[in-house]
Design a protein around this motif. Structure first.
Motif, PDB file in Angstrom:
ATOM      1  N   ALA A 554       0.817  -1.209   0.000  1.00 27.32           N
ATOM      2  CA  ALA A 554       0.000   0.000   0.000  1.00 27.32           C
ATOM      3  C   ALA A 554       0.853   1.264   0.000  1.00 27.32           C
ATOM      4  O   ALA A 554       0.338   2.360   0.186  1.00 27.32           O
ATOM      5  CB  ALA A 554      -0.932   0.004   1.210  1.00 27.32           C
ATOM      6  N   GLN A 555       2.150   1.098  -0.242  1.00 31.34           N
ATOM      7  CA  GLN A 555       3.065   2.225  -0.176  1.00 31.34           C
ATOM      8  C   GLN A 555       3.742   2.492  -1.528  1.00 31.34           C
ATOM      9  O   GLN A 555       3.589   1.735  -2.485  1.00 31.34           O
ATOM     10  CB  GLN A 555       4.121   1.966   0.906  1.00 31.34           C
ATOM     11  N   PHE A 556       4.498   3.586  -1.586  1.00 28.59           N
ATOM     12  CA  PHE A 556       5.112   4.043  -2.832  1.00 28.59           C
ATOM     13  C   PHE A 556       5.948   2.964  -3.516  1.00 28.59           C
ATOM     14  O   PHE A 556       5.962   2.865  -4.749  1.00 28.59           O
ATOM     15  CB  PHE A 556       6.012   5.250  -2.546  1.00 28.59           C
ATOM     16  N   ALA A 557       6.663   2.155  -2.742  1.00 28.76           N
ATOM     17  CA  ALA A 557       7.611   1.204  -3.324  1.00 28.76           C
ATOM     18  C   ALA A 557       6.948   0.198  -4.249  1.00 28.76           C
ATOM     19  O   ALA A 557       7.609  -0.375  -5.127  1.00 28.76           O
ATOM     20  CB  ALA A 557       8.357   0.467  -2.208  1.00 28.76           C
ATOM     21  N   ALA A 558       5.648  -0.027  -4.102  1.00 26.35           N
ATOM     22  CA  ALA A 558       4.939  -1.008  -4.928  1.00 26.35           C
ATOM     23  C   ALA A 558       4.235  -0.352  -6.116  1.00 26.35           C
ATOM     24  O   ALA A 558       3.447  -1.008  -6.792  1.00 26.35           O
ATOM     25  CB  ALA A 558       3.922  -1.769  -4.080  1.00 26.35           C
ATOM     26  N   HIS A 559       4.534   0.908  -6.386  1.00 25.85           N
ATOM     27  CA  HIS A 559       3.805   1.622  -7.426  1.00 25.85           C
ATOM     28  C   HIS A 559       4.754   2.267  -8.432  1.00 25.85           C
ATOM     29  O   HIS A 559       5.951   2.390  -8.179  1.00 25.85           O
ATOM     30  CB  HIS A 559       2.893   2.674  -6.789  1.00 25.85           C
ATOM     31  N   ASN A 560       4.196   2.671  -9.556  1.00 29.79           N
ATOM     32  CA  ASN A 560       4.967   3.341 -10.601  1.00 29.79           C
ATOM     33  C   ASN A 560       4.854   4.841 -10.369  1.00 29.79           C
ATOM     34  O   ASN A 560       3.935   5.493 -10.864  1.00 29.79           O
ATOM     35  CB  ASN A 560       4.431   2.938 -11.980  1.00 29.79           C
ATOM     36  N   THR A 561       5.787   5.361  -9.612  1.00 34.22           N
ATOM     37  CA  THR A 561       5.655   6.703  -9.056  1.00 34.22           C
ATOM     38  C   THR A 561       7.034   7.278  -8.764  1.00 34.22           C
ATOM     39  O   THR A 561       8.051   6.719  -9.182  1.00 34.22           O
ATOM     40  CB  THR A 561       4.774   6.641  -7.792  1.00 34.22           C
ATOM     41  N   VAL A 562       7.094   8.380  -8.020  1.00 39.79           N
ATOM     42  CA  VAL A 562       8.364   8.993  -7.613  1.00 39.79           C
ATOM     43  C   VAL A 562       8.368   9.207  -6.108  1.00 39.79           C
ATOM     44  O   VAL A 562       7.417   9.769  -5.544  1.00 39.79           O
ATOM     45  CB  VAL A 562       8.602  10.332  -8.349  1.00 39.79           C
ATOM     46  N   VAL A 563       9.445   8.738  -5.466  1.00 40.93           N
ATOM     47  CA  VAL A 563       9.634   8.872  -4.023  1.00 40.93           C
ATOM     48  C   VAL A 563      10.595  10.028  -3.764  1.00 40.93           C
ATOM     49  O   VAL A 563      11.639  10.136  -4.421  1.00 40.93           O
ATOM     50  CB  VAL A 563      10.198   7.564  -3.424  1.00 40.93           C
ATOM     51  N   VAL A 564      10.254  10.877  -2.822  1.00 40.77           N
ATOM     52  CA  VAL A 564      11.052  12.060  -2.512  1.00 40.77           C
ATOM     53  C   VAL A 564      11.900  11.818  -1.273  1.00 40.77           C
ATOM     54  O   VAL A 564      11.386  11.427  -0.219  1.00 40.77           O
ATOM     55  CB  VAL A 564      10.142  13.285  -2.295  1.00 40.77           C
ATOM     56  N   ASN A 565      13.207  12.020  -1.405  1.00 46.21           N
ATOM     57  CA  ASN A 565      14.159  11.912  -0.289  1.00 46.21           C
ATOM     58  C   ASN A 565      14.090  10.571   0.424  1.00 46.21           C
ATOM     59  O   ASN A 565      14.463  10.459   1.593  1.00 46.21           O
ATOM     60  CB  ASN A 565      13.951  13.041   0.717  1.00 46.21           C
ATOM     61  N   GLY A 566      13.563   9.542  -0.246  1.00 48.12           N
ATOM     62  CA  GLY A 566      13.441   8.229   0.373  1.00 48.12           C
ATOM     63  C   GLY A 566      12.404   8.186   1.474  1.00 48.12           C
ATOM     64  O   GLY A 566      12.336   7.210   2.228  1.00 48.12           O
ATOM     65  N   LYS A 567      11.538   9.217   1.561  1.00 42.83           N
ATOM     66  CA  LYS A 567      10.650   9.356   2.715  1.00 42.83           C
ATOM     67  C   LYS A 567       9.166   9.328   2.370  1.00 42.83           C
ATOM     68  O   LYS A 567       8.328   9.305   3.277  1.00 42.83           O
ATOM     69  CB  LYS A 567      10.949  10.682   3.439  1.00 42.83           C
ATOM     70  N   SER A 568       8.800   9.363   1.115  1.00 45.45           N
ATOM     71  CA  SER A 568       7.387   9.538   0.752  1.00 45.45           C
ATOM     72  C   SER A 568       6.509   8.439   1.340  1.00 45.45           C
ATOM     73  O   SER A 568       6.710   7.258   1.069  1.00 45.45           O
ATOM     74  CB  SER A 568       7.235   9.557  -0.761  1.00 45.45           C
ATOM     75  N   SER A 569       5.543   8.830   2.130  1.00 42.06           N
ATOM     76  CA  SER A 569       4.616   7.882   2.747  1.00 42.06           C
ATOM     77  C   SER A 569       3.514   8.674   3.428  1.00 42.06           C
ATOM     78  O   SER A 569       3.773   9.698   4.051  1.00 42.06           O
ATOM     79  CB  SER A 569       5.328   7.017   3.787  1.00 42.06           C
ATOM     80  N   TYR A 570       2.292   8.196   3.279  1.00 41.76           N
ATOM     81  CA  TYR A 570       1.179   8.816   3.992  1.00 41.76           C
ATOM     82  C   TYR A 570       0.105   7.767   4.227  1.00 41.76           C
ATOM     83  O   TYR A 570       0.280   6.591   3.884  1.00 41.76           O
ATOM     84  CB  TYR A 570       0.640  10.033   3.254  1.00 41.76           C
ATOM     85  N   GLY A 571      -1.004   8.159   4.803  1.00 43.61           N
ATOM     86  CA  GLY A 571      -2.047   7.226   5.195  1.00 43.61           C
ATOM     87  C   GLY A 571      -2.659   6.491   4.017  1.00 43.61           C
ATOM     88  O   GLY A 571      -2.694   6.995   2.891  1.00 43.61           O
ATOM     89  N   THR A 572      -3.128   5.295   4.276  1.00 38.61           N
ATOM     90  CA  THR A 572      -3.771   4.488   3.242  1.00 38.61           C
ATOM     91  C   THR A 572      -5.224   4.225   3.633  1.00 38.61           C
ATOM     92  O   THR A 572      -5.702   4.685   4.664  1.00 38.61           O
ATOM     93  CB  THR A 572      -3.041   3.147   3.063  1.00 38.61           C
ATOM     94  N   MET A 573      -5.889   3.480   2.793  1.00 38.66           N
ATOM     95  CA  MET A 573      -7.280   3.088   2.980  1.00 38.66           C
ATOM     96  C   MET A 573      -8.193   4.283   2.738  1.00 38.66           C
ATOM     97  O   MET A 573      -8.389   4.676   1.595  1.00 38.66           O
ATOM     98  CB  MET A 573      -7.505   2.453   4.356  1.00 38.66           C
TER      99      MET A 573
END
Length: 946
Positions: A554-573
């Motif tokens: 449910a996080q950036f690493a499993a998607h075709n996207t861009v992660v900023v500073n290795g920190k991109s993450s926010y709430g899911t669901m």
């Protein structure tokens, strides 16, 4: 006079009430019948139900298949029953010896059972989490009367090994075993009703009576800790939305109603009705009121309501009408009415406010609820049809050209469920709406496997509610139901298509995070090619309670996207972190009179955890009927500075990924321990395996290959513009849970996914990730090269790409952030968001301007008058064709000495003459024409001298 005044006042008050109701968004009230005939059965059948079934069996082969399947599946158990009437019932998961009444849970797990009833009681579920090493086995593998003193249960693991385990290790297996047995009883009760053979009734009633009595004495679970689960638990399951036992229990009871009255006169009122009400009241009290939970609950409430008699037959006044009123009209803290729930559909698009997989099943369940209750409320539910019809007709917008849906959020690459269409076909036929019946019939035939197998699900519901024979309809295509572009704001989803053919169609699905069951994924994309979702999404992992879901899926690493500073993450669901659709072409849901060679979208997003601005331009460029490629220009920077790195992540199906320079020399990548939480990155990076990398600042190409038996090798070539401060990684991601064997062979569905990660040290706004993607067969690649170019007039936010193809065509691609600076390259001038100039053998094919004010080449120019527009000028075998969304200034080169020029512009069969103005500059002449708004119509232009 006074009476007249009073009448006027009364009418005025009534009108005001109606207006206020409309203004405040209050749901329409459905009239509930108060005296419903007491005859049973009435859930699936009515008084003349046998006559209808006989007619259906006579006319429909699929119905015969269902009946035959029900009989054949029952027969082995019936034979066992003849020898031992306790064999099946003894496999129910019950507290056979302990007779426990009180259930205690701890959060999401079963803790213990206590108390003692007069009869065996129903065992409660093991956990809320469905991930388990155990499975629902063949019933013969179960221990009869399983109830050990230590509370352990006998389970069969995935390797078919039996062992005693504590209930909290068993996931949903306990409740699923009971459901399996109850479904056998349900089918036997149907066979009793249909055939009159009391052998079936005896078989069914022993199971039903044991189970219902076991629930009568069982209390609702108590959570020993204060947690969310305290408000979600059902009578038999950790979630009220998993109370699937309701369906076979009530249907079995309904078909056995008269038999039970005859053989056990007190059972219906002494045990069945109290259990159904306890079940229903708990479902109303528990759950979630504003998403798919609410709809699941209403489905179960419908079965429970229909099993009950009239309100007046019960001392508490809570019978069928009471619960139907709850379903359609009443709102409670954790149960919202059907009519109010309809507000969850977007009024403009018809999309539900959850991820696609949940949208589909909400539609199916809501129409199913109407189907189920319509018989006892004939005509009362017609006001609900309009929004439901729109919602169901919107679902094909989710389809890739292979007839499987996109899989962002907690979704999977599934087909559209047939039920929604079948139900509307039945309702349309019942109410004489021939146009709707044909429309849904064509949709059903298109979306399901060919040949259409209506008995694929051996369901009694289908047997009773599907029409016998479908009407003849012309063959349909995806283009009949889906648009080239579609935007669902309540899911923050935009789709663009170029071609609808399964093998040659191209499609981009892009999404952010809005609504329920969405992921933390920034601006995510899925790409389609050659019949497959080549750039897949990953769905939810093993379960929502598994660490893999929280940390990776449910996080950036499993998607075709861009992660900023290795920190991109926010709430899911349940989230509200949407993107902004700044511009697109063609206009959403426009299906004709648009320029078909190019589609695009320009999407802005603020990544909240790092306060980063992101802008993603996604485009499809068609180069022939069978070829084309994707453009992805992804800009990313932290607002206020502090950019350490930005990492572009791209997953592609296949067994291998290799990186090459522009001379097709393979780059050497070495192992690395980068991309990990040990280095300060998000936890999701730890799920990557076999990590390799190289530092490389030039243009490069990554080749992914998908190799499958009996299918040509499919590849995706990814060309990316080089930038200083770049590192390239190739890693392996965990398997995608969005895949299934209907999409790819099992070995691909279960395989790790090759993944390209490109790191830009510092900001990636003036050093964006600019790439093109071409899906093709290995012998069908058409793109031969990609190179970058800059504007002559310096613009740090400008990107230019040149793509060369084997068919002697090339495209110059222009992209700018603000769209206000004049950008120049060679003989082209551009001001706007996006533009494409295509040549063939040095001759212009077309000029496309996307959300801009100017695009010119060799004396031809598209220039906006009022505001930025999208427009195209196509050179089609000596004829000019103009596409424009609004009034436009058109410039054409002029030869000769004439001082007067005009164009004849033909649109929709109408021709008008527009005189131009001669402009002379640098020894060349142009004619300037003000072309009025074409309202999206394609126009043929002929230049005339006079």
């Amino acid at each position: 006079m006074n009476r007249s005044v009073k009448s006027i006042k009364k009418a005025g008050i009534l009108l005001l009430a109606v207006l206020l109701t409309y203004k405040n968004g209050m749901a329409q009230v459905i009239e509930i019948p108060q005296n419903i005939p007491d005859a049973h059965p009435r859930i699936y059948a009515e008084t003349n139900g046998k006559i209808k079934i006989d007619a259906k069996l006579k006319n429909a082969e699929w119905a015969k298949e269902i009946l035959s399947s029900v009989q054949n599946d029952l027969e082995p158990y019936m034979k066992r029953f003849d020898r031992d009437s306790t064999w099946l019932v003894s496999r129910l998961q019950m507290y056979w010896k302990s007779h426990h009444t009180d259930i205690y849970i701890k959060g999401t797990k079963f803790l213990r059972a206590e108390g003692h009833a007069a009869v065996p009681t129903v065992r409660f579920a093991g956990t809320r989490d469905w991930a388990t090493n155990y499975k629902v086995p063949d019933l013969a593998a179960l221990k009869p009367y399983d109830d050990k003193d230590d509370g352990n249960v006998f389970m069969i693991d995935q390797a078919n090994k039996g062992e005693w385990v504590t209930p909290d290790k068993t996931g949903l297996v306990i409740e699923r075993i009971n459901q399996k047995i109850l479904e056998l009883a349900q089918n036997a009760s149907f066979m009793y009703w249909y055939s009159g053979d009391e052998r079936y009734a005896k078989f069914a009633s022993i199971v039903l009576k044991t189970y219902i009595k076991g629930l009568y004495y069982r209390h609702l679970p108590v959570n020993t800790i204060d947690s969310q689960e305290s408000y979600l638990t059902g009578l038999t399951s950790f979630e009220v939305i998993h109370e699937e036992a309701v369906v076979p229990t009530t249907v079995c009871y309904d078909f056995l109603y008269n038999y039970l009255k005859k053989t056990d006169p007190d059972f219906n009122t002494r045990y069945a009705a109290p259990v159904f009400k306890k079940w229903a009241d708990n479902i109303i009290e528990k759950g979630v009121p504003d998403n798919n939970w609410n709809i699941f609950e209403m489905r179960y409430l419908s079965y429970l309501a229909l099993a009950l008699d009239n309100d007046k037959d019960y001392a508490d006044g809570k019978g069928i009408s009471y619960y139907l009123d709850v379903i359609y009209n009443k709102n409670f803290p954790r149960q919202t009415s059907f009519t109010k729930s309809l507000e969850g559909f977007d009024k403009n698009t018809g999309t539900w406010h959850e991820a696609p997989g949940y949208n589909l099943h909400v539609c199916e369940d809501m129409v199913g609820i109407v189907m189920l209750t319509d018989r006892v409320m004939t005509g009362k539910l017609l006001p609900l049809f309009s929004i439901l019809k729109k919602a169901v007709l919107t679902t094909p917008q989710y389809l890739f050209p292979d007839k499987r849906i996109v899989a962002y959020g907690d979704s999977h690459y599934d087909m559209l469920p047939a039920g929604s269409f079948e139900f509307f076909i039945s309702l349309a036929r019942k109410y004489g709406n021939i146009d709707d019946e044909k429309k849904f019939t064509a949709l059903l035939k298109y979306t399901q496997d060919e040949p259409l197998k209506r008995a694929k699900q051996k369901s009694l519901f289908n047997l009773f509610f599907y029409v016998d024979k479908l009407k003849d309809t012309p063959p349909a295509t995806l283009a009949d139901f889906a648009a080239p572009t579609f935007y669902a704001p309540n899911q923050s989803w935009f789709v663009q298509r170029n071609g609808f053919d399964e093998k040659n169609g191209l499609m981009i699905s892009s999404n952010a995070s809005e609504g329920n069951h969405s992921h933390s994924n920034g601006i995510n994309m899925e790409l389609y090619g050659k019949g497959y979702p080549l750039a897949p999404d990953f769905s939810s992992g093993e379960s929502y309670w598994h660490p893999g879901y929280r940390e990776f899926y449910a996080q950036f690493a499993a998607h075709n996207t861009v992660v900023v500073n290795g920190k991109s993450s926010y709430g899911t669901m349940l989230t509200s972190i949407p993107f902004q659709l700044k511009s697109c072409y063609p206009a959403t849901e426009k299906t004709e009179n648009y320029f078909k060679a190019v589609t695009f979208s320009n999407i802005a997003f603020t990544e909240p955890s790092t306060n980063a601005a992101q802008l993603r331009l996604l485009s499809i460029i068609r180069t022939s009927d069978t070829s084309g490629y994707y453009v992805d220009i992804f800009r990313s920077k932290k607002n206020g500075g502090g950019d350490i790195k930005h990492e572009y992540i791209y997953h592609n199906l296949g067994q291998q990924a290799n990186v090459f320079d522009m001379r097709s020399m393979q780059l050497s990548l070495i192992p690395t321990n980068e991309l990990s939480s040990a280095k300060g990155d998000v936890k999701g990076y730890d799920y990557y395996k076999d990590k390799t990398y190289t530092s490389y600042n030039q243009d490069f190409r990554t080749n992914f290959q998908l190799i499958m038996k009996d299918v040509p090798v499919i590849q995706m070539n990814v060309w990316m513009k080089g930038e200083s401060g770049r590192q390239i990684f190739i890693v392996k991601s965990p398997k995608s849970y969005a895949l299934n064997t209907g999409v790819v062979p099992n070995e691909i569905a279960e395989a790790e996914v090759p993944t390209l990660i490109v790191r830009q040290n510092g900001e990636a706004w003036t050093h964006p990730f600019a790439a093109i993607f071409e899906p093709s067969y290995t012998d069908g690649q058409t793109v031969t090269s990609m190179s970058a170019f800059n504007s002559i007039t310096h613009n740090a936010e400008f990107v230019g790409l040149k793509v060369t193809n084997v068919n002697n065509t090339s495209q110059l691609i222009f992209s700018d952030v603000k769209g206000v600076q004049l950008n120049q390259y060679m003989d082209l001038s551009f001001k706007g968001t996006y533009a494409v100039a295509s040549d063939k053998k040095g001759e212009m094919q077309y000029l496309f301007l996307g959300n801009g004010t100017l695009f010119s080449k060799q004396g031809y120019a598209l220039s906006a008058i009022n505001k930025p527009i999208s427009a195209a000028l196509l050179f089609d075998r000596g004829t000019l064709k103009l596409y424009a969304e609004d009034a436009i200034k058109l410039l054409l080169p002029v030869t000769g000495n004439s001082n007067r020029v005009f164009i004849e512009i033909t649109s929709n069969g109408q021709t008008q003459k527009i005189e131009g103005r001669i402009i002379t500059s640098g020894g060349s002449k142009q004619a300037e024409f003000i072309v009025p708004g074409l309202h999206g119509q394609v126009s043929t232009i002929k230049l005339k001298n006079s």
